[in-house]
Design an enzyme around this catalytic site. Structure first.
Site, PDB file in Angstrom:
ATOM      1  N   GLU A   1     -11.934  -4.053   3.995  1.00 22.60           N
ATOM      2  CA  GLU A   1     -12.428  -3.984   5.388  1.00 22.60           C
ATOM      3  C   GLU A   1     -13.544  -2.943   5.549  1.00 22.60           C
ATOM      4  O   GLU A   1     -13.556  -2.160   6.498  1.00 22.60           O
ATOM      5  CB  GLU A   1     -11.271  -3.739   6.378  1.00 22.60           C
ATOM      6  CG  GLU A   1     -10.501  -2.456   6.209  1.00 22.60           C
ATOM      7  CD  GLU A   1      -9.448  -2.236   7.310  1.00 22.60           C
ATOM      8  OE1 GLU A   1      -8.815  -3.189   7.753  1.00 22.60           O
ATOM      9  OE2 GLU A   1      -9.287  -1.070   7.702  1.00 22.60           O
TER      10      GLU A   1
ATOM     11  N   GLU B   1       0.858  -1.188   0.000  1.00 24.66           N
ATOM     12  CA  GLU B   1       0.000   0.000   0.000  1.00 24.66           C
ATOM     13  C   GLU B   1       0.884   1.224   0.000  1.00 24.66           C
ATOM     14  O   GLU B   1       1.953   1.239   0.635  1.00 24.66           O
ATOM     15  CB  GLU B   1      -0.892   0.019   1.251  1.00 24.66           C
ATOM     16  CG  GLU B   1      -1.649   1.338   1.382  1.00 24.66           C
ATOM     17  CD  GLU B   1      -2.766   1.324   2.406  1.00 24.66           C
ATOM     18  OE1 GLU B   1      -2.695   0.559   3.364  1.00 24.66           O
ATOM     19  OE2 GLU B   1      -3.721   2.113   2.217  1.00 24.66           O
TER      20      GLU B   1
END
Ligand code: AHR
Length: 929
Positions: free
Chosen positions: A625, A295
C-alpha cells in the site's frame, strides 16, 4: 505503550476513517477586517453583511475561490475551500472537506500541510505548493485538473540548511518558469521550475521579490490565511457536489447499523427469496480466494505464533524499538537479577548480528537471573520443554548453571543442571518437564558457584509445537489458522514489510539460517522482532497446512508513514539507485532459495535448514500500500522487470495504495496497467455499512485488467453484524472470483493487552485462543470454496399478511429481481439504494452458489443480515440427485461477539432447497456425493 496506542489510534482514525463531511447549505462567514502576517499582502477584504446565497443560478458566472489549510491541526485535514462573489463574505465549500491531504511522514506529528499556495499553471492545471513543517529541507507539491482528483505528491529537496514556509508562486511568461519564493529561517529564498519535477537550487532574494498575496478570512476554524483565485461558478458547484456525494455515501453507510434495523424493517415480519439458478452461465473462479494475512503486529510473532516462551532471549531489545519513549525497554527488558551482578556486554559476541549478551557475576550460588516471558510463562503438567542457552565461561573451572521453572508461589515446577565448561560460545541444551500447570511461571538461572558467565540466546520452547517442529509455532494458534483452510499465507506484513524508514525494511536474508545468526530489528509497531519466526518457518508452515506462500517484499521504499530521519520521511528515502541492483538480486535470490535445487547457492541454504525439496513458490508481492511516487515507480519497475525476465513463472503482485479510492489507488492501477502486472493488492478497512453498500464494487471492474488480491480488509468491529457484513461482501467476491483471485482479512492475530490495532481476527492470551465471529465467517468460506461460480437471480416477496410501510412502493410485495451474475467484461450498474426500501432489504441478503469441480461438491452460501427470518427457495434441479448435504449455520444477535456454528451433517439433499434463514445469520449448504 501509550505512544504505541496513540500511533495506532491516530493511524486508525485518520488513515482508515476518512469520513468526510459536507452540507447542502454551507454556512456563511465574513472576511476578516484585518490582514495578519508580517509580509506584504495585496488582499484587503472589508466586512459587509453576509452573503447568504449558495452557488445557484443567481450567482455570477465567476466567483472567488479561497484555499487554505487549518494551522490548528497543522493542516492534517488538508486543503479546504471557501467561495465568495465579492471577497468580503465567504461561504464554506464542503464544510471543510479536505480535497487533498499531505501524505508526507508519519501519522500524528507529520502529514502536515502548512501555508498552501494554490494556483493555475500556464496549461490550466491546478497546482498546490505547501510547507511540510518549519524545519524540514523539503517541501511539497501536487497537481490536479479539477481540484478533486489530485496526482502524485512530490517532496523536492532543498539544501540541507534550508527550510520552507509560506511559499508564493509566480509565472515568468518569458522564461516559462515558475518562481517559488518562500521563507527559510529569516531569509527569503527562491527556487524555479518548469515542470514541478526538477527545481533549481534555492537562492537568497531580496524581500522586494517576495510578495505574499494571501488574505485572511474569518472562518469557523479561525482567522485563516490563504490565497484567492477567480474561477467559473461551476468549479465551486463541482467541488460542492463532490463533497456532498461523499457525505451522502457516509450517511448511507452509517444508516446500516443494527440500531436502526428494528425501525427500518419494522413492517416486514418475514420474507421469501426465490432464487433461480443459472447453471448455463457458470464461470470459472479462483479456487484460492480465502487466505490469511500474517503480520507481526499485536505481538503476533514474538509472544504469539512463534512458540518461544522467553522474551528478549537475545538481549537485543533497544530503546530505539520504542523510539526512546520507554526507558525500561532496553537489553535487559523482561530480565531481572536477584543477588548477582547482571550487565550487558558486546565484546566478542556470539554473532555480529546479535552483538549483546548477558554477563553474570556471582559471589555465591544464591543469586538468579530471571526471565518473566510474555506476561509470564505458561506450562502444562507433564509437558516437555526444550531449554537451550549459548554460554561462555571465562573462569578457570567449569561452572554449573541450574535452570529452573518457578511458579508464582515460588514452587519449582522443573529444573535441570548444566555444566558450562567451554571458554568459547557453545550451545547447552536440556529438557525440562513441568510438574504442574502454570499460567504465569518464570525461568530462573542460578550459578553453582561464584564467578562469571556470559549467556546469550536463552531459549525455552514447548516440545509440543505445531507438528512438533523445532523453532516452531505455538500449536493452538497454528491450528486455529490452519482451520480456516487458507489457500495462501501472506507474510511478513503489512507495514512490517516496508518498515519504518530505509534501515527498517524487512530483509528476508536476515531471517533465515541459525537463529543466533539472524538479525533482529525494531518492529514498526514499536516493539521488537527477533525474526526467530523467519522466512524458513513461514514457508514450512505454509507447506504444513497446504497454503501457498505469499511473501511480500518492499518495493525499495520504506513505509510512507515512516518517521523523519536524516534520509527523509516516508518514501522520500527510497533505497539509493546505486544499491538497487543488490536489492533486486536479493529478491531473485529468494526465488532460488525457495525453488532452486539443493545444489544451487541459495537452495543449499534452504536444504541446510532441513528442507532439500523446493517450496514451489508461485507468488511474490512487491510493495505494501505504498505512496505511488516517482521514487516508488522507478524502484518497483526495476524489481518487476527483473523478476519477469528471470522468473516469468512467478506471479508478481503490485500495490495500489491503502484505500479503495484516491490518488494511490488511481496511480497504482495506472502503473499496473502500463506494466501489465498480473495482479494488484488492494486494501481497505471500512464500516460494515460500506461493505453492505458496495457489494457491486468488483462488478464494475474491467476483466481485461490485472487481477485483484484483496490483501487487507475488515469492517470496523468484531460483532456478528460486522462479521455478516463481511460475509455478504465475500459472496460478492465469489461472484467476482474471475477478477478477485485472493482475499485476506487483516490483521490476523492479536495478543490481548498488547494490541496496536483493532479489530483482529483471532485474539489470544498465553493459555487461550479466542477466535472472533469474523473468524467463523472466514472459516466457513475457507472450508467451502469452489472453483466455479453458478449465477443466480433473486426474487423477493413479502407474505401478503405482512405490511411493509417502509417500502417506497407502499405495497406489500417487494419485487426485486436482479441479475447478480457479473458479465466477464463491461460493467453492471449497481442497484440504487433507498433506506428502508426494496434495495435496503435486498442488499442485506447474500447468495452465492459455487462448485468445487475437483471434489464434485456444490456449496450454497446464504447470508441474512436482516432482523427477520427469510425463506429461501432454490431449485437445484439435477444437481442434488443421490447426494447428501451438510448444513452449517452461524447466527445470533447483531451485537454478539461470540456465536456458535451449528453443523447438521448428512441430510438428504432435496431438489428444492427450502430453507428459513434465521435473522442475522450465515448458512452454508455443502452438497456432496
Ligand atoms: O493490517 C494492519 C496494517 O494496515 C498493515 O500493516 C498495513 O499494511 C495497513 O495499513
Amino acid at each position: 505503550m501509550k505512544k504505541v496506542l496513540f500511533f495506532a489510534l491516530v493511524l486508525l482514525a485518520s488513515h482508515k476513517g476518512r469520513s468526510q463531511s459536507g452540507q447542502a447549505q454551507p454556512p456563511v462567514y465574513p472576511a476578516s477586517p484585518t490582514l495578519t502576517g508580517s509580509l506584504t499582502s495585496t488582499g484587503s477584504p472589508s466586512l459587509t453583511g453576509p452573503d447568504k446565497s449558495p452557488v445557484s443560478t443567481g450567482t455570477p458566472d465567476s466567483v472567488f475561490l479561497f484555499s487554505y489549510a487549518t494551522p490548528k491541526d497543522k493542516g492534517h485535514s488538508g486543503l479546504h475551500f471557501a467561495w465568495s462573489t465579492d471577497k468580503k463574505t465567504w461561504n464554506l465549500i464542503g464544510n471543510e472537506y479536505g480535497y487533498v491531504k499531505s501524505d508526507y511522514g508519519e501519522w500524528g506529528s507529520q502529514k502536515q500541510m502548512n501555508s498552501p499556495y494554490l494556483f493555475q499553471d500556464a496549461a490550466g492545471q491546478w497546482r498546490c505548493v505547501w510547507s511540510l513543517n518549519e524545519s524540514l529541507d523539503q517541501f511539497a507539491c501536487a497537481a490536479s485538473p479539477d481540484l478533486i482528483d489530485w496526482g502524485r505528491q512530490r517532496y523536492p529537496y532543498l539544501k540541507q540548511n534550508q527550510s520552507f514556509r509560506q511559499p508564493v508562486v509566480h509565472y515568468n511568461k518569458t522564461t516559462r518558469e515558475y518562481l517559488i519564493a518562500f521563507i527559510s529561517g529569516d531569509q527569503y529564498l527562491r527556487t524555479t521550475t518548469k515542470d514541478f519535477k526538477v527545481f533549481t537550487p534555492a537562492v537568497s532574494v531580496p524581500v522586494s521579490q517576495y510578495t505574499d498575496d494571501r488574505i485572511t478570512v474569518n472562518l469557523p476554524a479561525g482567522s485563516l490565511r490563504g490565497n484567492v483565485a477567480k474561477v467559473p461558478r461551476q468549479v465551486v458547484e463541482r467541488l460542492d457536489q463532490f463533497s456532498q456525494e461523499k457525505q451522502h455515501k457516509a450517511d448511507q453507510a452509517r444508516e446500516e447499523s443494527p440500531k436502526n434495523d428494528s425501525t427500518r424493517f419494522a413492517g416486514i415480519k418475514s420474507l421469501t427469496a426465490t432464487v433461480t439458478l443459472k447453471p448455463e452461465s457458470r464461470k470459472p473462479i479462483s479456487s484460492s480466494l480465502i487466505g490469511v494475512f500474517f503480520e507481526d503486529i499485536n505481538y503476533a510473532a514474538d509472544g504469539g505464533l512463534y512458540a518461544e516462551l522467553l522474551q528478549n532471549r537475545d538481549f537485543e531489545y533497544t530503546p530505539g524499538d520504542r523510539k526512546y519513549h520507554d526507558s525500561t525497554w532496553n537489553s535487559k527488558y523482561s530480565w531481572t537479577a536477584k543477588g548477582l551482578g547482571f550487565t550487558i556486554d558486546s565484546a566478542a559476541p556470539l554473532h555480529p548480528n546479535n552483538p549483546h549478551y548477558a554477563v553474570l557475576d556471582a559471589t555465591s550460588s544464591k543469586g538468579a537471573l530471571i526471565n518473566s516471558g510474555y506476561d509470564g510463562i505458561p506450562l502444562k503438567k507433564g509437558d516437555e520443554y526444550a531449554f537451550s542457552v549459548f554460554a561462555r565461561n571465562p573462569n578457570e573451572k567449569s561452572t554449573g548453571l541450574l535452570v529452573k521453572l518457578v511458579a508464582q508461589d515460588g514452587s519449582i515446577l522443573a529444573q535441570a543442571a548444566l555444566n558450562i565448561d567451554a571458554q568459547q560460545w557453545q550451545k547447552y541444551p536440556v529438557t525440562l518437564t513441568a510438574a504442574a500447570d502454570a499460567s504465569n511461571a518464570s525461568l530462573e538461572l542460578q550459578m553453582s558457584t561464584g564467578g562469571r558467565l556470559m549467556l546469550d540466546m536463552v531459549s525455552l520452547f514447548p516440545k509440543k509445537t505445531f507438528k512438533g517442529r523445532s523453532n516452531g509455532m505455538r500449536a493452538d494458534l497454528a491450528e486455529a489458522i490452519a482451520a480456516i483452510h487458507p489457500r495462501f499465507i501472506r507474510f511478513p506484513g503489512g507495514c512490517v514489510t516496508h518498515g519504518d524508514g530505509l534501515d527498517n525494511i524487512y530483509r528476508w536474508k536476515n531471517t533465515v539460517g541459525p537463529i543466533e545468526a539472524r538479525k533482529p530489528q525494531p518492529n514498526i509497531w514499536r516493539y521488537h522482532q527477533s525474526v526467530g519466526l523467519g522466512f524458513f518457518e513461514y514457508f514450512q508452515y505454509c507447506e504444513d497446512i497446504g497454503a501457498e506462500p505469499l511473501p511480500v517484499i518492499a518495493a525499495g521504499v520504506p513505509c510512507q508513514n515512516s518517521s523523519l530521519t536524516a534520509k527523509g520521511g516516508g518514501q522520500q528515502g527510497g533505497i539509493p539507485m546505486s544499491e538497487m541492483g543488490q536489492y533486486v538480486q536479493d529478491i531473485l535470490d529468494l526465488v532460488e532459495w525457495a525453488n532452486g535445487p539443493a545444489t544451487s547457492k541459495w537452495g543449499k541454504l534452504r536444504a541446510e535448514s532441513g528442507h532439500p525439496a523446493p517450496f514451489h513458490l508461485k507468488y511474490i508481492g512487491i510493495g505494501n500500500e505504498d505512496l505511488i511516487s516517482d521514487i516508488f515507480e522507478e524502484r518497483f519497475t526495476m524489481i518487476y522487470k527483473a523478476i519477469r525476465q528471470k522468473h516469468p513463472e512467478i506471479t508478481v503482485i503490485g500495490t495500489v495504495g491503502p484505500f479503495y479510492t484516491g490518488t494511490d489507488y488511481e496511480q497504482g492501477w495506472d502503473l499496473a496497467g502500463r506494466l501489465k502486472i498480473p495482479m494488484v493488492d488492494e486494501h481497505y478497512y471500512e464500516s460494515p455499512g460500506w461493505f453492505i453498500n458496495n457489494q457491486d464494487f468488483y462488478d464494475h471492474y474491467d476483466r481485461t485488467k490485472p487481477k485483484v488480491y484483496l490483501g487487507e480488509y475488515a469492517s470496523w468491529g468484531n460483532t456478528l453484524f460486522n462479521a455478516l457484513s463481511e460475509a455478504l461482501y465475500l459472496t460478492s467476491l465469489e461472484r467476482n472470483g474471475d477478477v478477485v483471485q485472493m482475499a485476506s482479512y487483516a490483521p490476523l492475530l492479536a495478543r490481548e493487552k498488547h494490541t496496536q490495532w483493532n479489530p483482529d481476527l483471532i485474539y489470544f492470551s498465553n493459555t487461550e485462543v479466542r477466535p472472533t465471529v469474523n473468524y467463523e465467517v472466514q472459516k466457513l468460506f475457507g472450508n467451502n470454496a469452489g472453483n466455479e461460480y453458478l449465477p443466480t437471480t433473486i426474487q423477493l416477496s413479502v407474505p401478503s399478511t405482512d405490511h411493509s410501510p417502509t417500502s417506497p412502493t407502499g405495497q406489500s410485495s417487494v419485487p426485486s429481481t436482479e441479475q447478480f451474475s457479473a458479465p466477464s467484461k463491461g460493467q453492471v450498474t449497481a442497484p440504487s439504494t433507498s433506506p428502508g426500501g426494496d434495495q435496503a432489504v435486498r442488499k442485506r441478503l447474500g447468495v452465492s452458489v459455487v462448485r468445487d469441480t475437483t471434489n464434485d461438491v456444490i456449496i450454497i452460501k446464504l447470508v441474512n443480515l436482516l432482523p427477520i427470518p427469510t425463506t429461501v427457495k432454490l431449485d437445484l434441479g439435477d444437481l442434488t440427485k443421490g447426494r447428501q448435504a451438510e448444513r452449517s449455520v452461524l447466527h445470533g444477535l447483531p451485537d454478539d461477539k461470540a456465536a456458535p456454528v451449528t453443523v447438521t451433517a448428512t441430510l438428504p439433499a432435496d431438489q428444492v432447497l427450502n430453507e428459513t434463514l434465521p435473522p442475522y445469520s450465515l448458512t452454508v449448504w455443502k452438497i456432496h456425493r
